[in-house]
Scaffold this motif. Structure first.
Motif, PDB file in Angstrom:
ATOM      1  N   ARG A 126      29.062  40.443  33.154  1.00 27.14           N
ATOM      2  CA  ARG A 126      29.767  41.709  33.314  1.00 27.14           C
ATOM      3  C   ARG A 126      30.922  41.547  34.310  1.00 27.14           C
ATOM      4  N   LEU A 127      31.981  42.335  34.091  1.00 25.61           N
ATOM      5  CA  LEU A 127      33.200  42.245  34.893  1.00 25.61           C
ATOM      6  C   LEU A 127      33.670  43.639  35.274  1.00 25.61           C
ATOM      7  N   THR A 128      34.301  43.750  36.434  1.00 29.54           N
ATOM      8  CA  THR A 128      34.876  45.028  36.857  1.00 29.54           C
ATOM      9  C   THR A 128      36.332  44.830  37.251  1.00 29.54           C
ATOM     10  N   TYR A 129      37.186  45.764  36.830  1.00 33.09           N
ATOM     11  CA  TYR A 129      38.594  45.742  37.203  1.00 33.09           C
ATOM     12  C   TYR A 129      38.761  46.280  38.629  1.00 33.09           C
ATOM     13  N   PRO A 130      39.790  45.845  39.327  1.00 27.51           N
ATOM     14  CA  PRO A 130      40.011  46.347  40.686  1.00 27.51           C
ATOM     15  C   PRO A 130      40.738  47.678  40.731  1.00 27.51           C
ATOM     16  N   ASP A 131      41.246  48.159  39.582  1.00 28.22           N
ATOM     17  CA  ASP A 131      42.144  49.316  39.595  1.00 28.22           C
ATOM     18  C   ASP A 131      41.881  50.278  38.452  1.00 28.22           C
ATOM     19  N   GLY A 132      40.633  50.455  38.089  1.00 25.22           N
ATOM     20  CA  GLY A 132      40.308  51.410  37.037  1.00 25.22           C
ATOM     21  C   GLY A 132      40.140  50.757  35.679  1.00 25.22           C
ATOM     22  N   LEU A 155      52.035  52.078  27.035  1.00 26.32           N
ATOM     23  CA  LEU A 155      53.245  52.287  27.829  1.00 26.32           C
ATOM     24  C   LEU A 155      53.245  51.286  28.974  1.00 26.32           C
ATOM     25  N   GLY A 156      54.409  50.842  29.369  1.00 27.16           N
ATOM     26  CA  GLY A 156      54.499  49.976  30.529  1.00 27.16           C
ATOM     27  C   GLY A 156      54.112  48.545  30.239  1.00 27.16           C
ATOM     28  N   GLU A 157      53.698  47.832  31.283  1.00 28.30           N
ATOM     29  CA  GLU A 157      53.465  46.405  31.194  1.00 28.30           C
ATOM     30  C   GLU A 157      51.998  46.085  30.931  1.00 28.30           C
ATOM     31  N   ALA A 158      51.771  45.058  30.105  1.00 30.98           N
ATOM     32  CA  ALA A 158      50.418  44.529  29.944  1.00 30.98           C
ATOM     33  C   ALA A 158      50.034  43.816  31.233  1.00 30.98           C
ATOM     34  N   LYS A 159      48.810  44.009  31.673  1.00 32.49           N
ATOM     35  CA  LYS A 159      48.348  43.450  32.939  1.00 32.49           C
ATOM     36  C   LYS A 159      47.478  42.228  32.688  1.00 32.49           C
ATOM     37  N   VAL A 160      47.499  41.292  33.621  1.00 33.23           N
ATOM     38  CA  VAL A 160      46.773  40.032  33.489  1.00 33.23           C
ATOM     39  C   VAL A 160      45.733  39.946  34.597  1.00 33.23           C
ATOM     40  N   TYR A 161      44.481  39.696  34.209  1.00 37.10           N
ATOM     41  CA  TYR A 161      43.372  39.625  35.162  1.00 37.10           C
ATOM     42  C   TYR A 161      42.574  38.335  34.945  1.00 37.10           C
ATOM     43  N   ARG A 162      41.934  37.876  36.025  1.00 41.41           N
ATOM     44  CA  ARG A 162      40.979  36.778  35.938  1.00 41.41           C
ATOM     45  C   ARG A 162      39.876  37.035  36.959  1.00 41.41           C
ATOM     46  N   PRO A 163      38.710  36.411  36.797  1.00 37.80           N
ATOM     47  CA  PRO A 163      37.638  36.595  37.777  1.00 37.80           C
ATOM     48  C   PRO A 163      38.072  36.112  39.156  1.00 37.80           C
ATOM     49  N   SER A 164      37.643  36.836  40.178  1.00 36.37           N
ATOM     50  CA  SER A 164      37.988  36.463  41.540  1.00 36.37           C
ATOM     51  C   SER A 164      37.109  35.346  42.079  1.00 36.37           C
ATOM     52  N   GLY A 165      36.080  34.983  41.326  1.00 34.61           N
ATOM     53  CA  GLY A 165      35.176  33.907  41.725  1.00 34.61           C
ATOM     54  C   GLY A 165      34.368  33.460  40.524  1.00 34.61           C
ATOM     55  N   PRO A 166      33.358  32.609  40.727  1.00 37.81           N
ATOM     56  CA  PRO A 166      32.519  32.149  39.614  1.00 37.81           C
ATOM     57  C   PRO A 166      31.864  33.318  38.887  1.00 37.81           C
ATOM     58  N   LEU A 167      31.730  33.204  37.571  1.00 36.38           N
ATOM     59  CA  LEU A 167      31.104  34.258  36.780  1.00 36.38           C
ATOM     60  C   LEU A 167      29.615  34.351  37.110  1.00 36.38           C
ATOM     61  N   ALA A 168      29.162  35.559  37.367  1.00 35.92           N
ATOM     62  CA  ALA A 168      27.751  35.810  37.608  1.00 35.92           C
ATOM     63  C   ALA A 168      27.102  36.304  36.324  1.00 35.92           C
ATOM     64  N   SER A 169      25.792  36.177  36.235  1.00 30.93           N
ATOM     65  CA  SER A 169      25.040  36.670  35.082  1.00 30.93           C
ATOM     66  C   SER A 169      23.822  37.450  35.556  1.00 30.93           C
ATOM     67  N   PRO A 170      23.701  38.724  35.246  1.00 31.26           N
ATOM     68  CA  PRO A 170      24.631  39.483  34.405  1.00 31.26           C
ATOM     69  C   PRO A 170      25.853  40.018  35.157  1.00 31.26           C
ATOM     70  N   GLY A 171      25.915  39.826  36.462  1.00 27.56           N
ATOM     71  CA  GLY A 171      27.045  40.316  37.232  1.00 27.56           C
ATOM     72  C   GLY A 171      26.823  41.733  37.723  1.00 27.56           C
ATOM     73  N   PRO A 172      27.894  42.472  38.043  1.00 24.37           N
ATOM     74  CA  PRO A 172      29.276  42.158  37.658  1.00 24.37           C
ATOM     75  C   PRO A 172      30.004  41.226  38.626  1.00 24.37           C
ATOM     76  N   THR A 173      31.023  40.559  38.089  1.00 20.15           N
ATOM     77  CA  THR A 173      31.977  39.782  38.863  1.00 20.15           C
ATOM     78  C   THR A 173      33.279  40.569  38.934  1.00 20.15           C
ATOM     79  N   ASN A 174      33.864  40.620  40.113  1.00 20.27           N
ATOM     80  CA  ASN A 174      35.128  41.345  40.262  1.00 20.27           C
ATOM     81  C   ASN A 174      36.275  40.565  39.621  1.00 20.27           C
ATOM     82  N   LEU A 175      37.152  41.295  38.961  1.00 16.35           N
ATOM     83  CA  LEU A 175      38.394  40.724  38.451  1.00 16.35           C
ATOM     84  C   LEU A 175      39.507  40.942  39.459  1.00 16.35           C
ATOM     85  N   GLU A 176      40.507  40.078  39.437  1.00 12.19           N
ATOM     86  CA  GLU A 176      41.693  40.255  40.247  1.00 12.19           C
ATOM     87  C   GLU A 176      42.915  40.250  39.349  1.00 12.19           C
ATOM     88  N   LYS A 177      43.881  41.096  39.685  1.00 17.57           N
ATOM     89  CA  LYS A 177      45.123  41.128  38.922  1.00 17.57           C
ATOM     90  C   LYS A 177      46.023  39.997  39.400  1.00 17.57           C
TER      91      LYS A 177
END
Length: 339
Positions: A126-132, A155-177
């Protein structure tokens, strides 16, 4: 992606025009997706001899293994029930990664990656976005196995995210923009919502060695060089555009090991098509021209056509087009509303 999106009014800013690039080969038919079990093709990968395909959404984790003739050879299935699977990636060790990241209604507290072994067993991340919340249909995987999610922004720009650290199971792992990018509208025909669909990111693909990545819209593919395997840096480049005309709802894209680009869309009886030598075109991509980049991975699109670029809709035309989409067109994009 889920349900209906309604839009009342729009103001859309478009970045500068495309940069010149060499012509790409016209997409050629590879095979036809005739199996009724794959009626909503959304993600695709290739190992050179076999294709791996997923449907949009679904009630279980399921990957169809196909021959080069588009015939199903076997099905990898796990009872894990996803919310809305949208894309597929594969790492060199044979693991498949299902991007359960669709969220058209922007209501999910978490999204997920489903890591499927070659035998079909799934590990949930599982993953969570930092901004909604975001609706995301594109997954890129770098050579080290780090996933990148690229949002589908109307509308606007497509955003790019990746995990801020190793993927956890089941998580969540925080994503960073780690950046954003904007793709211009084109007049390439196809897609369910007209010209505005040519600016919506619907899928992603990576070469196995991480040297080239691609994003697609309903109508076009954008190829980026990543010589050092850095996806975030690659998306800062101005890409080469490869038109994929005539796909009714084009969402799937993949690379063969030899650099051939494969594409396809939803609907039984729709073709998979191949653009040979597409990965080599990435060498023509380059850093964005001065004044065209803001922060992160912002970039305007290059052209694989005649080098002059295809025209961009005037702002007023875009506004009218999207208003129409609000009450009609976007209702065609997805019909499901599961929890």
């Amino acid at each position: 992606m889920r349900s209906v999106v309604a839009i009342a009014a729009v103001s859309l800013a478009v970045l500068g025009g495309p940069v010149p690039a060499s012509a790409a080969e016209t997409p050629q038919p590879l095979c036809t997706m005739k199996d009724s079990r794959i009626g909503e093709l959304s993600g695709l990968v290739s190992d050179g001899s076999r294709l791996y395909a997923i449907n949009d959404g679904g009630t279980k984790a399921q990957v169809f293994v196909l021959g080069r003739d588009c015939k199903v050879q076997k099905v990898l299935t796990d009872r894990t029930d996803p919310f809305d699977v949208e894309d597929l990636a594969r790492t060199p060790d044979g693991r498949l990664w299902l991007s359960d990241t669709g969220d058209n209604e922007k209501g999910r507290l978490t999204v997920a990656l489903l890591e499927m072994s070659p035998q079909g067993q799934v590990t949930l991340h599982r993953l969570t976005y930092p901004d909604g919340q975001h609706d995301t249909e594109a997954l890129l995987m770098d050579k080290s196995g780090t996933p990148y999610l690229i949002t589908k922004d109307i509308l606007g720009e497509a955003k790019v995210y990746r995990p801020s650290g190793p993927l956890a199971s089941p998580g969540p792992t925080n994503l960073e923009k780690v950046g954003s990018l904007k793709i211009e509208t084109t007049d390439t025909p196809g897609g369910p919502v007209g010209s505005i669909g040519s600016a919506l990111v619907t899928g992603g693909a990576s070469m196995a060695d991480g040297s080239v990545v691609a994003l697609r819209t309903y109508t076009d593919a954008y190829v980026y060089a990543a010589p050092d395997g850095d996806v975030a840096a690659a998306l800062r480049r101005t890409p080469v555009r490869i038109p994929l005309p005539g796909e009714k709802q084009g969402e799937a894209i993949a690379f063969d090991p030899d650099g051939t680009l494969l594409s396809g869309g939803e609907g039984v009886g729709q073709p998979l098509r191949a653009v040979r030598g597409a990965a080599a075109l990435a060498a023509q991509s380059g850093a964005p021209a001065e004044g065209k980049t803001t922060t992160g991975t912002g970039a305007s699109s290059g052209s694989a056509g005649d080098g002059a670029g295809l025209p961009v809709l005037p702002a007023a035309g875009i506004t009218l087009a999207v208003i129409g989409i609000g009450w009609f067109g976007f209702s065609r994009l997805r019909r499901r509303s599961r929890s």
